[in-house]
Design a protein around this motif. Sequence first.
Motif, mmCIF file in Angstrom:
data_model
loop_
_atom_site.group_PDB
_atom_site.id
_atom_site.type_symbol
_atom_site.label_atom_id
_atom_site.label_comp_id
_atom_site.label_asym_id
_atom_site.label_seq_id
_atom_site.Cartn_x
_atom_site.Cartn_y
_atom_site.Cartn_z
ATOM 1 N N GLN A 99 4.943 80.453 119.338
ATOM 2 C CA GLN A 99 3.809 80.656 118.542
ATOM 3 C C GLN A 99 3.694 79.392 117.426
ATOM 4 O OE1 GLN A 99 3.252 84.427 116.786
ATOM 5 N NE2 GLN A 99 1.297 84.124 115.984
ATOM 6 N N LEU A 100 2.457 78.968 117.293
ATOM 7 C CA LEU A 100 2.197 77.752 116.337
ATOM 8 C C LEU A 100 1.273 78.317 115.188
ATOM 9 C CD1 LEU A 100 1.502 74.803 118.783
ATOM 10 C CD2 LEU A 100 3.627 75.565 117.940
ATOM 11 N N ALA A 101 1.791 77.779 114.100
ATOM 12 C CA ALA A 101 1.012 78.219 112.711
ATOM 13 C C ALA A 101 0.812 77.045 111.748
ATOM 14 C CB ALA A 101 1.631 79.459 112.052
ATOM 15 N N GLU A 102 -0.568 76.754 111.698
ATOM 16 C CA GLU A 102 -0.873 75.705 110.951
ATOM 17 C C GLU A 102 -1.062 76.395 109.354
ATOM 18 O OE1 GLU A 102 -3.339 74.943 114.576
ATOM 19 O OE2 GLU A 102 -2.621 76.812 113.318
ATOM 20 N N SER A 103 -0.902 75.266 108.448
ATOM 21 C CA SER A 103 -1.097 75.656 106.981
ATOM 22 C C SER A 103 -1.198 74.278 106.226
ATOM 23 C CB SER A 103 0.212 76.319 106.334
ATOM 24 O OG SER A 103 1.453 75.708 106.528
ATOM 25 N N GLY A 104 -1.543 74.440 104.980
ATOM 26 C CA GLY A 104 -1.693 73.348 104.271
ATOM 27 C C GLY A 104 -2.993 72.759 104.044
ATOM 28 N N GLY A 105 -4.121 73.344 104.589
ATOM 29 C CA GLY A 105 -5.455 73.127 104.520
ATOM 30 C C GLY A 105 -5.873 73.449 103.037
ATOM 31 N N GLY A 106 -7.226 72.936 102.785
ATOM 32 C CA GLY A 106 -7.891 73.548 101.365
ATOM 33 C C GLY A 106 -8.742 72.372 101.121
ATOM 34 N N LEU A 107 -9.303 72.484 99.848
ATOM 35 C CA LEU A 107 -10.245 71.581 99.416
ATOM 36 C C LEU A 107 -9.675 70.464 98.738
ATOM 37 C CD1 LEU A 107 -13.342 71.009 98.680
ATOM 38 C CD2 LEU A 107 -12.889 72.455 96.820
ATOM 39 N N ALA A 108 -10.100 68.922 98.954
ATOM 40 C CA ALA A 108 -9.826 67.629 98.723
ATOM 41 C C ALA A 108 -10.938 67.004 98.126
ATOM 42 C CB ALA A 108 -8.794 67.079 99.471
ATOM 43 N N GLN A 109 -10.579 66.139 96.999
ATOM 44 C CA GLN A 109 -12.005 65.436 96.674
ATOM 45 C C GLN A 109 -11.819 64.112 97.533
ATOM 46 O OE1 GLN A 109 -11.238 64.553 92.704
ATOM 47 N NE2 GLN A 109 -12.419 66.277 92.040
ATOM 48 N N PRO A 110 -12.955 63.444 97.872
ATOM 49 C CA PRO A 110 -12.817 62.132 98.610
ATOM 50 C C PRO A 110 -11.841 61.258 98.089
ATOM 51 C CG PRO A 110 -15.163 62.829 98.267
ATOM 52 C CD PRO A 110 -14.314 63.939 97.399
ATOM 53 N N GLY A 111 -11.162 60.706 98.934
ATOM 54 C CA GLY A 111 -9.868 59.814 98.323
ATOM 55 C C GLY A 111 -8.597 60.585 98.157
ATOM 56 N N GLY A 112 -8.618 62.019 98.129
ATOM 57 C CA GLY A 112 -7.661 62.484 98.076
ATOM 58 C C GLY A 112 -6.776 62.915 99.041
ATOM 59 N N SER A 113 -5.693 63.781 99.042
ATOM 60 C CA SER A 113 -4.564 63.782 100.189
ATOM 61 C C SER A 113 -4.259 65.436 100.469
ATOM 62 C CB SER A 113 -3.194 63.358 99.710
ATOM 63 O OG SER A 113 -3.388 61.893 99.458
ATOM 64 N N LEU A 114 -3.941 65.720 101.426
ATOM 65 C CA LEU A 114 -3.355 66.979 101.866
ATOM 66 C C LEU A 114 -2.180 66.686 103.121
ATOM 67 C CD1 LEU A 114 -6.853 69.099 102.541
ATOM 68 C CD2 LEU A 114 -5.051 69.385 100.545
ATOM 69 N N THR A 115 -1.573 67.704 103.133
ATOM 70 C CA THR A 115 -0.385 67.595 104.159
ATOM 71 C C THR A 115 -0.421 68.924 104.734
ATOM 72 O OG1 THR A 115 0.815 66.000 102.858
ATOM 73 C CG2 THR A 115 2.059 67.131 104.694
ATOM 74 N N LEU A 116 -0.788 68.736 106.201
ATOM 75 C CA LEU A 116 -0.738 70.175 107.155
ATOM 76 C C LEU A 116 0.679 70.045 107.663
ATOM 77 C CD1 LEU A 116 -4.123 69.370 108.974
ATOM 78 C CD2 LEU A 116 -3.876 70.425 106.543
ATOM 79 N N SER A 117 0.971 71.421 107.863
ATOM 80 C CA SER A 117 2.049 71.781 108.559
ATOM 81 C C SER A 117 1.748 72.646 109.918
ATOM 82 C CB SER A 117 3.106 72.320 107.750
ATOM 83 O OG SER A 117 3.552 71.859 106.393
ATOM 84 N N CYS A 118 2.555 72.180 110.841
ATOM 85 C CA CYS A 118 2.449 72.978 112.180
ATOM 86 C C CYS A 118 3.835 73.532 112.426
ATOM 87 C CB CYS A 118 1.948 72.120 113.164
ATOM 88 S SG CYS A 118 1.802 72.881 114.836
ATOM 89 N N ALA A 119 4.060 74.814 112.206
ATOM 90 C CA ALA A 119 5.408 75.448 112.242
ATOM 91 C C ALA A 119 5.588 76.497 113.403
ATOM 92 C CB ALA A 119 5.752 76.228 111.162
#
Length: 125
Positions: free
Chosen positions: A1-21
């Motif tokens: 089973q795969l589970a993604e996390s780390g999404g959310g709201l970011a401003q243009p030019g911002g950063s996010l890190t997604l995980s797939c566990a």
Amino acid sequence: QLAESGGGLAQPGGSLTLSCAASGSTLDYYNIGWFRQGPGKEREGVSCISTSGTSRYIDSVRGRFTISRDAAKNTVYLQMNDLKSEDAGLYYCAADQSWCEAIMRVTSSTYLERWGQGTLVSVSS
């Protein structure tokens, strides 16, 4: 089973890190792809990392996104920098033993062995 996390709201030019566990089995023998699907758009392959660590990206994210994998944590990451409004969407990870070139051409969850449920990325000021 795969589970993604780390999404959310970011401003243009911002950063996010997604995980797939992964749970239940190791990802060591799988190539892992990240996909996204924006509103009203077809699912597209964004990036893929092979079992040997070789990575691929679509042109629109190359230089901004970085895919990596941590075998000890049985997790694959997608570091997203300099986010743009067109990066918004539901992001999925998928595992398969096909080549990354083939994985990234997939547009439907019908294909590829394992999929996560997705994590939502929004980009807005």
